[in-house]
Design a protein around this motif. Structure first.
Motif, PDB file in Angstrom:
ATOM      1  N   UNK A 269      36.418   8.520  28.337  1.00 48.41           N
ATOM      2  CA  UNK A 269      35.826   7.258  27.958  1.00 48.41           C
ATOM      3  C   UNK A 269      35.863   7.049  26.455  1.00 48.41           C
ATOM      4  N   UNK A 270      36.340   5.863  26.015  1.00 42.65           N
ATOM      5  CA  UNK A 270      36.493   5.477  24.613  1.00 42.65           C
ATOM      6  C   UNK A 270      37.594   6.265  23.901  1.00 42.65           C
ATOM      7  N   UNK A 287      34.035  -4.954  19.500  1.00 38.87           N
ATOM      8  CA  UNK A 287      34.690  -4.069  20.461  1.00 38.87           C
ATOM      9  C   UNK A 287      33.608  -3.473  21.351  1.00 38.87           C
ATOM     10  N   UNK A 288      33.807  -3.588  22.671  1.00 40.18           N
ATOM     11  CA  UNK A 288      32.867  -3.026  23.641  1.00 40.18           C
ATOM     12  C   UNK A 288      33.660  -2.163  24.613  1.00 40.18           C
ATOM     13  N   UNK A 289      33.170  -0.941  24.844  1.00 38.20           N
ATOM     14  CA  UNK A 289      33.829  -0.024  25.776  1.00 38.20           C
ATOM     15  C   UNK A 289      32.817   0.473  26.791  1.00 38.20           C
ATOM     16  N   UNK A 290      33.258   0.610  28.025  1.00 39.17           N
ATOM     17  CA  UNK A 290      32.375   1.125  29.077  1.00 39.17           C
ATOM     18  C   UNK A 290      33.241   1.713  30.179  1.00 39.17           C
ATOM     19  N   UNK A 299      30.145  -5.675  33.057  1.00 38.71           N
ATOM     20  CA  UNK A 299      30.853  -6.059  31.833  1.00 38.71           C
ATOM     21  C   UNK A 299      31.799  -7.228  32.086  1.00 38.71           C
ATOM     22  N   UNK A 300      32.524  -7.185  33.210  1.00 38.89           N
ATOM     23  CA  UNK A 300      33.470  -8.272  33.500  1.00 38.89           C
ATOM     24  C   UNK A 300      32.719  -9.571  33.771  1.00 38.89           C
ATOM     25  N   UNK A 315      37.663  -1.103  29.415  1.00 36.03           N
ATOM     26  CA  UNK A 315      36.945  -0.600  30.590  1.00 36.03           C
ATOM     27  C   UNK A 315      37.821   0.390  31.347  1.00 36.03           C
ATOM     28  N   UNK A 316      37.188   1.444  31.816  1.00 38.08           N
ATOM     29  CA  UNK A 316      37.811   2.361  32.767  1.00 38.08           C
ATOM     30  C   UNK A 316      37.022   2.270  34.069  1.00 38.08           C
ATOM     31  N   UNK A 317      37.728   2.085  35.179  1.00 35.18           N
ATOM     32  CA  UNK A 317      37.049   1.914  36.464  1.00 35.18           C
ATOM     33  C   UNK A 317      36.270   3.170  36.847  1.00 35.18           C
ATOM     34  N   UNK A 318      36.858   4.327  36.612  1.00 31.92           N
ATOM     35  CA  UNK A 318      36.151   5.589  36.837  1.00 31.92           C
ATOM     36  C   UNK A 318      35.399   5.961  35.560  1.00 31.92           C
ATOM     37  N   UNK A 319      34.643   7.016  35.607  1.00 32.94           N
ATOM     38  CA  UNK A 319      33.969   7.503  34.394  1.00 32.94           C
ATOM     39  C   UNK A 319      34.973   8.324  33.586  1.00 32.94           C
ATOM     40  N   UNK A 320      36.032   7.641  33.210  1.00 34.39           N
ATOM     41  CA  UNK A 320      37.160   8.311  32.579  1.00 34.39           C
ATOM     42  C   UNK A 320      38.183   8.666  33.643  1.00 34.39           C
TER      43      UNK A 320
END
Length: 699
Positions: A269-270, A287-290, A299-300, A315-320
């Motif tokens: 993540x990030x 910039x926003x990351x999640x 977020x979407x 955004x990543x659909x999984x936790x990374x």
């Protein structure tokens, strides 16, 4: 010689779901429904079915299914066919591989991959470096456009299907997988071997990583021909097993150029922001990351409403990517992060920075753009009355009934109702509704059980009474004639005998006892139903009032009559019912011994008349309660009762087609003692001239 694109088209599987369900393993837990961000799972007859058109291939359902009912579409056969082709096959290894192969040195892993027959092995981390640089340039340009990063293919698919209004906001930048493939197709050094000529630049490219959605990305029309096949880490392990390849049987190997740098952090993540030196400044919020299912959806939605205020949403659909469905081990999130971090640090320490810079400069000549397609899969909500009707079927008649417990897999009861309307869900998925249905079913079974037990008891009693009745009738007929003779001659002798003589007293005793026997025989005949009913309209209230005036009770016992019967007329045999009620009143008086109150109450409805005789006497023991209707059973002292009163009463009530119910308590510690007999009589003859048979219940 076939081109890689042609071979891919020939070997491509039919459009089947990237994830599918093994029905016999599905246990109706609805966890997959709950964890699916696209709600792409339909429940039919309790079985979960993945809808291919709605699925974004995120793999959440695969990860959460404890029964292993969700399966990923395999590409192993497709890759095996590529390896048998006349074209060199390059493999692109995702930088998340240390999170899966946690016990294996990466040089050994690469040796095993080469043993499968791959010609070269490349780091997708380099493609990630290219992509990170593209995003950095986009952010630095600050042209005001709002972008959603497209590094995660599941996010891209979700926007295309469920937020088509945001497709224009998808960053038109290829993913690291595609960036690596484009670089290799353009710059991979020619390799001279027996499979190809030095002049040919044809290669096949296979991506290996943790993500199911990469299969969908590779198959998408805008990226057709970029990547020939996609394997998960689990799939390449099955290939190792199938070929008998083990770490100890191969020589260690290393990656082929180009080599990656900080792009190896992308699966964390990030990681993309750090690789591109893009700052997530909480003060500016540009910039926003999640990552993760829930944060992704929120977020979407906020980005769509314009509430996010970000220039770039990553955004990543999984936790990374390290938590993708294509990784299979028991390591938790932060242990996987650590493995990727340590490998990245080692690779950067060994990296030739000058060579890497030259390769990055060369990559600037690549076309890094990509296109997207709108595939609107949104469900149109039904009209409000239809939703309310569905909710009502599940016992939800107001907002307070909508628990929104999430057991069905949907966040709210209304979402569940909409899914039912669209054929995506079933009412039985609602846990409170199912529990209530089960409770009702158990109650019905329990009621049926009690009714069956009552019916069995009534049948047993009827059969017993019938048997004893036949015997009693036979005995009564046989005894009645000689008894009459005894009485006649006893009276004749008594008339001729002088009063005061010893013989006179003896004859009086004979007559007295013979009369008693005659009464017993008469009772036996009544019990045996030798008497028939003589029904006629009778005023129940007046009949009970007459009994109150006629019955003789001790002064210490009070007889109270209460009338709650609106219509008093019933078609009954008045004399026999009076016999029954008189017997019950006398028994109640005997049960109180000293003083008390007997209450006679009339009630009923349009079809039945109910008469209750209740006392506050000593009550009947549970042991005796089972026998009170048996002939000749009595608790009175010898000579004071025949034990036929209640048996005859039972027979009379049964001939009327009625019921007699007994409630009693003989334990003062439980409550007031006493007994209540309730007689229920039909107002008309239910058999229309035939004898109707009722039932007796005890409580």
């Amino acid at each position: 010689m076939q081109s890689p694109t042609q071979s891919k088209q020939d070997m491509r599987e039919p459009m089947l779901p990237y994830i599918w369900t093994i029905p016999e393993r599905c246990r109706m837990c609805y966890t997959c429904v709950r964890e699916c961000p696209a709600k792409a799972i339909r429940i039919i007859d309790g079985q979960a079915e993945v809808i291919a058109a709605r699925c974004i291939a995120c793999g959440n359902c695969v990860k959460v299914c404890s029964q292993k009912a969700k399966q990923i579409r395999s590409s192993v056969d497709q890759v095996e066919a590529l390896l048998q082709n006349d074209v060199p096959v390059a493999i692109c290894l995702a930088p998340s591989f240390p999170a899966h192969f946690d016990t294996l040195e990466y040089q050994k892993l690469l040796g095993m991959i080469r043993a499968l027959g791959f010609n070269s092995i490349h780091e997708v981390a380099f493609g990630a470096d290219i992509v990170a640089a593209e995003y950095r340039r986009k952010v630095q340009q600050r042209q005001g456009e709002r972008m959603i990063a497209t590094t995660c293919p599941a996010i891209v698919s979700h926007v295309e299907r469920y937020h088509p209004e945001l497709v224009k906001n998808l960053a038109p930048i290829a993913s690291p997988m595609v960036a690596t493939a484009r670089y290799l197709r353009k710059y991979l050094p020619q390799t001279s071997n027996d499979k190809k000529t030095p002049e040919s630049k044809e290669i096949a490219i296979v991506f290996v990583g943790p993500c199911v959605a990469k299969k969908m990305e590779a198959d998408s029309d805008p990226l057709e021909g970029e990547v020939d096949a996609v394997l998960t880490f689990i799939e390449i392990e099955t290939m190792f097993d199938a070929h008998g390849i083990k770490p100890e049987t191969v020589e260690p190997s290393d990656f082929d150029p180009p080599f990656g740098a900080a792009g190896a952090l992308f699966p964390i993540g990030r990681g993309m922001l750090q690789a591109g030196n893009i700052k997530e400044d909480l003060m500016t919020g540009e910039v926003v990351a999640t990552e993760g299912r829930q944060h992704m959806l929120e977020a979407i939605r906020e980005f769509s409403r314009g509430d996010l205020g970000a220039q770039l949403l990553e955004i990543l659909c999984c936790e990374g990517c390290i938590m993708g469905a294509g990784i299979q081990n028991e390591l938790p999130l932060f242990s996987r992060r650590r493995l990727v971090r340590l490998h990245t640090c080692r690779r950067i320490d060994q990296l030739d920075k000058t060579q890497w810079a030259e390769q990055m400069e060369r990559a600037k000549t690549l076309d890094m753009t990509r296109k997207f397609t709108v595939d609107d899969q949104r469900l149109t909500a039904p009209e409000e009355p239809e939703i309310q009707q569905i909710l009502a079927r599940m016992g939800k008649f107001s907002e307070k009934d909508e628990l929104d417990c999430g057991a069905c897999g949907y966040d709210t009861c209304r979402e569940h109702a909409i899914a039912i309307h669209k054929g995506m869900a079933e009412s039985e998925m609602c846990l409170p509704y199912t529990i209530e249905q089960l409770r009702d079913a158990i109650g019905q079974v329990d009621q049926s059980h009690r009714e069956l037990a009552d019916a069995q008891q009534a049948l047993y009693q009827s059969e017993k009474m019938a048997t004893v009745g036949h015997l009693a009738a036979g005995v009564a007929h046989e005894v009645n004639n000689p008894l009459g003779v005894v009485l006649m001659y006893a009276h004749l002798l008594l008339d001729e005998c002088e009063k005061g003589s010893p013989l006179h007293e003896d004859l009086i005793m004979i007559v007295k006892q013979a009369d008693r026997c005659k009464k017993i025989v008469s009772g036996l005949l009544d019990f045996a139903r030798e008497n028939k009913l003589a029904r006629h309209p009778t005023n129940i209230g007046e009949m009970v009032d007459d009994i109150r005036r006629a019955v003789k009770l001790p002064e210490s016992i009070q007889l109270v009559v209460e009338h709650e019967l609106d219509v008093s007329i019933a078609n009954i045999d008045q004399d026999q019912i009076i016999q029954v009620l008189t017997n019950l009143v006398n028994n109640a008086a005997a049960a109180m011994k000293a003083e008390g109150t007997i209450t006679m109450r009339t009630s009923g409805d349009a079809k039945t008349a109910v008469i209750t005789v209740a006392d506050n006497g000593v009550g009947i023991s549970q042991e005796n309660l089972k026998r009170i209707f048996d002939p000749f059973f009595t608790t009175k002292p010898m000579g004071e009762g025949t034990g036929l009163g209640l048996a005859v009463a039972y027979g009379i009530i049964e001939m009327h087609g009625g019921d007699i119910d007994v409630k009693t308590n003989d334990d003062p510690t439980v409550g007031p003692t006493g007994t209540s007999f309730t007689i229920t009589l039909p107002r008309i003859d239910p058999g229309k001239g035939t004898l109707a048979h009722g039932k007796r219940t005890k409580k």
